[in-house]
Design a protein around this motif. Structure first.
Motif, mmCIF file in Angstrom:
data_model
loop_
_atom_site.group_PDB
_atom_site.id
_atom_site.type_symbol
_atom_site.label_atom_id
_atom_site.label_comp_id
_atom_site.label_asym_id
_atom_site.label_seq_id
_atom_site.Cartn_x
_atom_site.Cartn_y
_atom_site.Cartn_z
ATOM 1 N N GLY A 1 0.851 -1.183 0.000
ATOM 2 C CA GLY A 1 0.000 0.000 0.000
ATOM 3 C C GLY A 1 0.890 1.236 0.000
ATOM 4 O O GLY A 1 2.096 1.162 -0.237
ATOM 5 N N VAL A 2 0.321 2.371 0.321
ATOM 6 C CA VAL A 2 1.072 3.627 0.301
ATOM 7 C C VAL A 2 2.278 3.561 1.231
ATOM 8 O O VAL A 2 3.410 3.880 0.837
ATOM 9 N N MET A 3 2.061 3.142 2.480
ATOM 10 C CA MET A 3 3.161 3.092 3.454
ATOM 11 C C MET A 3 4.178 2.015 3.092
ATOM 12 O O MET A 3 5.392 2.231 3.195
ATOM 13 N N GLY A 4 3.700 0.845 2.672
ATOM 14 C CA GLY A 4 4.602 -0.248 2.332
ATOM 15 C C GLY A 4 5.536 0.105 1.191
ATOM 16 O O GLY A 4 6.743 -0.142 1.257
ATOM 17 N N LEU B 1 5.568 -6.514 8.078
ATOM 18 C CA LEU B 1 4.192 -6.542 7.587
ATOM 19 C C LEU B 1 3.637 -5.121 7.583
ATOM 20 O O LEU B 1 3.567 -4.475 8.622
ATOM 21 N N MET B 2 3.230 -4.636 6.401
ATOM 22 C CA MET B 2 2.580 -3.330 6.300
ATOM 23 C C MET B 2 1.181 -3.549 5.732
ATOM 24 O O MET B 2 0.864 -3.171 4.605
ATOM 25 N N ILE B 3 0.364 -4.221 6.544
ATOM 26 C CA ILE B 3 -0.990 -4.583 6.136
ATOM 27 C C ILE B 3 -1.962 -4.140 7.221
ATOM 28 O O ILE B 3 -1.553 -3.831 8.352
ATOM 29 N N TYR B 4 -3.257 -4.104 6.901
ATOM 30 C CA TYR B 4 -4.222 -3.630 7.885
ATOM 31 C C TYR B 4 -4.368 -4.648 9.023
ATOM 32 O O TYR B 4 -4.138 -5.853 8.851
ATOM 33 N N ALA B 5 -4.737 -4.139 10.195
ATOM 34 C CA ALA B 5 -4.705 -4.939 11.427
ATOM 35 C C ALA B 5 -5.521 -6.230 11.313
ATOM 36 O O ALA B 5 -5.116 -7.276 11.833
ATOM 37 N N GLY B 6 -6.638 -6.184 10.611
ATOM 38 C CA GLY B 6 -7.505 -7.353 10.523
ATOM 39 C C GLY B 6 -6.925 -8.504 9.735
ATOM 40 O O GLY B 6 -7.440 -9.631 9.806
ATOM 41 N N ALA B 7 -5.864 -8.256 8.964
ATOM 42 C CA ALA B 7 -5.284 -9.317 8.128
ATOM 43 C C ALA B 7 -4.004 -9.897 8.718
ATOM 44 O O ALA B 7 -3.423 -10.823 8.141
ATOM 45 N N VAL B 8 -3.563 -9.387 9.862
ATOM 46 C CA VAL B 8 -2.259 -9.795 10.414
ATOM 47 C C VAL B 8 -2.243 -11.274 10.786
ATOM 48 O O VAL B 8 -1.307 -12.013 10.442
ATOM 49 N N ASP B 9 -3.280 -11.736 11.488
ATOM 50 C CA ASP B 9 -3.274 -13.133 11.939
ATOM 51 C C ASP B 9 -3.276 -14.113 10.769
ATOM 52 O O ASP B 9 -2.543 -15.112 10.781
ATOM 53 N N SER B 10 -4.076 -13.834 9.753
ATOM 54 C CA SER B 10 -4.119 -14.745 8.608
ATOM 55 C C SER B 10 -2.790 -14.724 7.855
ATOM 56 O O SER B 10 -2.331 -15.764 7.361
ATOM 57 N N VAL C 1 12.299 -13.281 12.180
ATOM 58 C CA VAL C 1 11.644 -12.154 12.853
ATOM 59 C C VAL C 1 10.502 -11.622 11.991
ATOM 60 O O VAL C 1 10.686 -11.338 10.803
ATOM 61 N N ILE C 2 9.325 -11.471 12.608
ATOM 62 C CA ILE C 2 8.189 -10.814 11.972
ATOM 63 C C ILE C 2 7.987 -9.472 12.662
ATOM 64 O O ILE C 2 7.925 -9.392 13.888
ATOM 65 N N ILE C 3 7.868 -8.413 11.868
ATOM 66 C CA ILE C 3 7.643 -7.068 12.393
ATOM 67 C C ILE C 3 6.282 -6.589 11.890
ATOM 68 O O ILE C 3 6.070 -6.497 10.680
ATOM 69 N N ASP C 4 5.372 -6.328 12.802
ATOM 70 C CA ASP C 4 4.064 -5.793 12.416
ATOM 71 C C ASP C 4 4.130 -4.275 12.500
ATOM 72 O O ASP C 4 4.128 -3.695 13.580
ATOM 73 N N GLY C 5 4.191 -3.622 11.329
ATOM 74 C CA GLY C 5 4.316 -2.171 11.295
ATOM 75 C C GLY C 5 3.003 -1.438 11.140
ATOM 76 O O GLY C 5 2.987 -0.218 10.956
ATOM 77 N N GLY C 6 1.884 -2.149 11.230
ATOM 78 C CA GLY C 6 0.572 -1.507 11.107
ATOM 79 C C GLY C 6 0.051 -1.022 12.448
ATOM 80 O O GLY C 6 0.760 -1.018 13.453
ATOM 81 N N ASN C 7 -1.209 -0.630 12.459
ATOM 82 C CA ASN C 7 -1.826 -0.098 13.684
ATOM 83 C C ASN C 7 -2.618 -1.184 14.413
ATOM 84 O O ASN C 7 -3.811 -1.031 14.682
ATOM 85 N N SER C 8 -1.968 -2.271 14.745
ATOM 86 C CA SER C 8 -2.632 -3.355 15.476
ATOM 87 C C SER C 8 -2.924 -2.944 16.906
ATOM 88 O O SER C 8 -2.195 -2.135 17.511
ATOM 89 N N ALA D 1 -15.479 14.522 9.448
ATOM 90 C CA ALA D 1 -14.151 13.966 9.699
ATOM 91 C C ALA D 1 -14.240 12.459 9.904
ATOM 92 O O ALA D 1 -15.045 11.981 10.718
ATOM 93 N N GLU D 2 -13.421 11.716 9.172
ATOM 94 C CA GLU D 2 -13.403 10.256 9.308
ATOM 95 C C GLU D 2 -12.230 9.833 10.190
ATOM 96 O O GLU D 2 -11.387 10.645 10.584
ATOM 97 N N GLN D 3 -12.172 8.548 10.521
ATOM 98 C CA GLN D 3 -11.109 8.039 11.393
ATOM 99 C C GLN D 3 -10.946 6.544 11.172
ATOM 100 O O GLN D 3 -11.852 5.878 10.685
ATOM 101 N N LYS D 4 -9.750 6.060 11.552
ATOM 102 C CA LYS D 4 -9.452 4.627 11.395
ATOM 103 C C LYS D 4 -9.598 3.852 12.696
ATOM 104 O O LYS D 4 -9.402 2.637 12.713
ATOM 105 N N GLY D 5 -9.880 4.537 13.789
ATOM 106 C CA GLY D 5 -10.197 3.819 15.029
ATOM 107 C C GLY D 5 -9.155 3.864 16.124
ATOM 108 O O GLY D 5 -9.448 3.536 17.273
ATOM 109 N N THR D 6 -7.901 4.250 15.797
ATOM 110 C CA THR D 6 -6.867 4.213 16.838
ATOM 111 C C THR D 6 -7.125 5.242 17.933
ATOM 112 O O THR D 6 -6.774 5.015 19.091
ATOM 113 N N GLY D 7 -7.734 6.377 17.572
ATOM 114 C CA GLY D 7 -8.080 7.366 18.599
ATOM 115 C C GLY D 7 -9.093 6.804 19.573
ATOM 116 O O GLY D 7 -8.972 6.983 20.798
#
Length: 635
Positions: free
Chosen positions: A172-175, A238-247, A261-268, A421-427
């Motif tokens: 994605g953009v960040m990856g 991993l630069m993927i959305y939080a819901g896909a990390v486990d799969s 080593v696995i690095i989860d760089g998303g907003n889990s 204003a929209e949001q992704k949920g981390t707030g």
């Protein structure tokens, strides 16, 4: 290239190093030759060097490594016993570590047979005790003869040329931006993106094709091929959305090996991160939950990075995180180990909570200037420019100025943007955490609620027609109000940060993370969304103070600015302007600085209707009392 042969004295670094340098056509350097005279005299006397003794030597070696890299490379023989020493020497990207390991008996025999060397055999045990064996690089048993070791090294190096140092999943953009950032730093990178027919097809291949100048990028559309392309132990971000990390982890596991080593760089969510780390630990795979802030531009040029989880895994990937991160004012990487478990993602979550509040505060300041002072966007941007040039400066203020100047045709683009204003949920997650840990989270919570309210556009329009704003009376002296509004804005920002750091402190105590708040402020001083002049100040504040509002740096400012915050908030509210973050911050501050509050009445009420008991001022803490409030003779 720079090759560093490491290990205790007597393991054969010099002999192997000289032979290897001859094979590669590189100059050979012996770190022993760089020791100052005082160090040599101590070692001749059989006295072990301290870390303080070694530091100037290590810094001198690092400076020379940089020079050698510019002139074609070198082979260096250096003990580099501790990871902290190796981190100093890891000052350029392309370093190959070669660890010569063997039994004490073999090494001791070599030392006893060695002539005219200042390192005596009496220091061997102290060296072995100091040695921290790396779990990265190339490892060789010194039972082999030097020529065999050199041949094994050359074979391994040839194999490494066909593998990538680092892997990234999720383009994605960040990856994409992080992959290019790594490639810019001369790191060989393999990238992979899932294949979804009609939606995500051949993403990795297209990414490589779009960036032909980067010869150190490799793209894969098959996961197994991607994993096999990585050198061991593998390092996968991993630069993927939080819901896909486990799969994604489940798909990876069959292809991974111990110490990968696995690095989860998303907003889990930080609790999910802790659970993943525990589960992977059972199969000897390391996991890092890593907050990354900076948006697309930060990811490409240098973000702020907050790794948490396995400290062993952090050591193995820290050089890559340091390479791609932003740098603070002293040139130090804005990346630092945060703590165990989900600490990294928790800190990133709080970062986002502060970010929400900072954005809402700026929105309220802008709205007051626009509708209360009746200023144009151009006038507002000019005022904010003066704020940006002094100690009020921040990244969010900088982009707000740019937004207020962006035209579309003859008009302002901002005027065409829907006010929802929209949001992704981390707030919202940080609000939930504040409730869980019992931490007041006033203005940061209100920032989240303000976004929810903004989403009620149709209802707001209907209500606005029913409750039309009338009799707005602008201040008599606009310049004075703007000056006081600037102070109010600064006060709100201090309060917002105090609230966020207080939540981190409570969570740190609960989970025994031992968070270093000065260090967190430092890595937030550049690269991340909430970087600012204030954050630079907080680096120093947390070196002596436990909380921001009680810091000797802050108290004198807040004593003045609280009056401006009260004045501007009152003026805005009286004239019908919603100021959720400004007013919540003011209420938080007034409550926080009130020694005697009305909460005693609440305790009495709770005891009255629910027999919940209360504590007394005139009795020892921890003792609870109950009163029969209504006399049985009362009607």
């Amino acid at each position: 290239m720079i090759l560093i042969l490491m290990g205790v004295s007597g393991c054969g670094k010099t002999t192997v190093g000289q032979k290897l340098a001859a094979q590669l056509g590189l100059p050979f350097q012996d770190a022993d030759n760089f020791h100052p005279k005082a160090n040599i005299e101590k070692m001749k006397a059989g006295i072990s060097l301290t870390d303080e003794d070694r530091l100037p030597w290590l810094n001198d070696l690092a400076a020379n490594i940089r020079k050698w890299e510019q002139t074609g490379g070198a082979v260096l023989a250096c003990s580099a016993l501790k990871e902290s020493y190796r981190k100093i020497l890891q000052c350029v990207p392309q370093i190959t570590w070669i660890f010569l390991d063997g039994s004490r008996d073999i090494i001791l025999k070599r030392l006893q047979n060695r002539k005219a060397h200042f390192m005596t055999s009496t220091l061997l045990d102290s060296q072995l005790e100091t040695l921290e064996k790396p779990d990265y690089g190339l490892h060789f048993d010194i039972a082999l003869n030097p020529d065999q070791i050199v041949q094994e090294i050359l074979i391994k190096m040839n194999q490494m040329k066909s593998t990538s140092e680092f892997g990234l999943i999720g383009l994605g953009v960040m990856g994409k931006s992080l992959a290019l950032n790594l490639a810019d730093k001369n790191v060989t990178v393999s990238v992979y993106n899932r294949h979804i027919p009609g939606k995500e097809e051949e993403i990795a291949g297209k990414f490589i094709a779009d960036n032909p100048s980067f010869k150190n990028l490799k793209g894969f559309d098959k996961l197994e091929d991607f994993v096999q392309s990585l050198e061991k132990p593998r390092k996968i971000l991993l630069m993927i959305y939080a819901g896909a990390v486990d799969s994604q982890i489940e798909e990876l596991i069959p292809f991974l090996e111990a110490n990968d080593v696995i690095i989860d760089g998303g907003n889990s969510f930080y609790k999910d991160t802790s659970l993943r780390a525990q589960l992977l630990e059972h199969i000897n795979i390391h996991f890092l939950g890593t907050g990354i802030s900076g948006g697309e531009e930060g990811a490409r040029k240098g973000p702020s990075i907050m790794p948490g989880g396995s400290s062993k895994a952090y050591i193995s990937v820290s050089k890559y995180l340091d390479l791609i991160s932003a740098k603070d004012k002293n040139g130090k990487a804005c990346s630092s180990y945060i703590g165990s478990g989900g600490a990294g993602h928790f800190v990133k979550m709080v970062h986002n909570g502060i970010e929400y509040a900072e954005m809402q505060a700026l929105s309220e300041v802008y709205f007051l200037m626009l509708n209360f002072l009746k200023l144009s966007a151009k006038e507002i941007s000019e005022i904010l420019k003066t704020w940006q040039s002094d100690d009020t400066g921040s990244y969010l203020l900088e982009i707000t100025i740019d937004i207020l100047q962006k035209k579309e045709g003859d008009g302002l683009l901002l005027d065409q943007i829907l006010d929802q204003a929209e949001q992704k949920g981390t707030g919202g997650l940080s609000v939930t955490a504040a409730l869980e840990y019992g931490v007041p989270y006033s203005s940061l919570s209100e920032a989240v609620m303000a976004r929810f309210l903004s989403a009620l556009k149709e209802k707001r329009v209907r209500a606005a027609n029913l409750y039309a704003r009338e009799n707005i009376i602008p201040p008599a002296n606009s310049e004075e109000f703007i000056s006081r509004l600037r102070n109010a804005y600064q006060a709100v920002r201090i309060i917002n940060h105090d609230i966020g750091f207080n939540l981190m402190r409570q969570a740190s105590d609960h989970h025994q993370w031992q968070l270093n708040f000065s260090e967190i402020a430092r890595i937030w001083s550049n690269g991340c969304i909430i970087r600012s002049e204030l954050m630079e100040e907080l680096v120093e504040v947390f070196k002596t103070a436990e909380t921001i509002l009680c810091s000797t740096h802050i108290v004198p400012k807040m004593k003045t600015w609280q009056h401006d915050l009260s004045y501007c908030t009152a003026q805005g509210l009286q004239n019908g302007f919603a100021l959720p973050v400004l007013s919540a911050a003011l209420n938080y501050f007034l409550s926080y600085t009130t020694a005697e509050s009305g909460a005693n009445l609440i305790q009495a009420q709770r005891d009255y209707f629910g027999a919940h008991t209360y504590q007394r001022k005139d009795q020892p803490a921890g003792q609870y009392f109950h009163t029969q409030w209504k006399s049985q003779t009362d009607d």
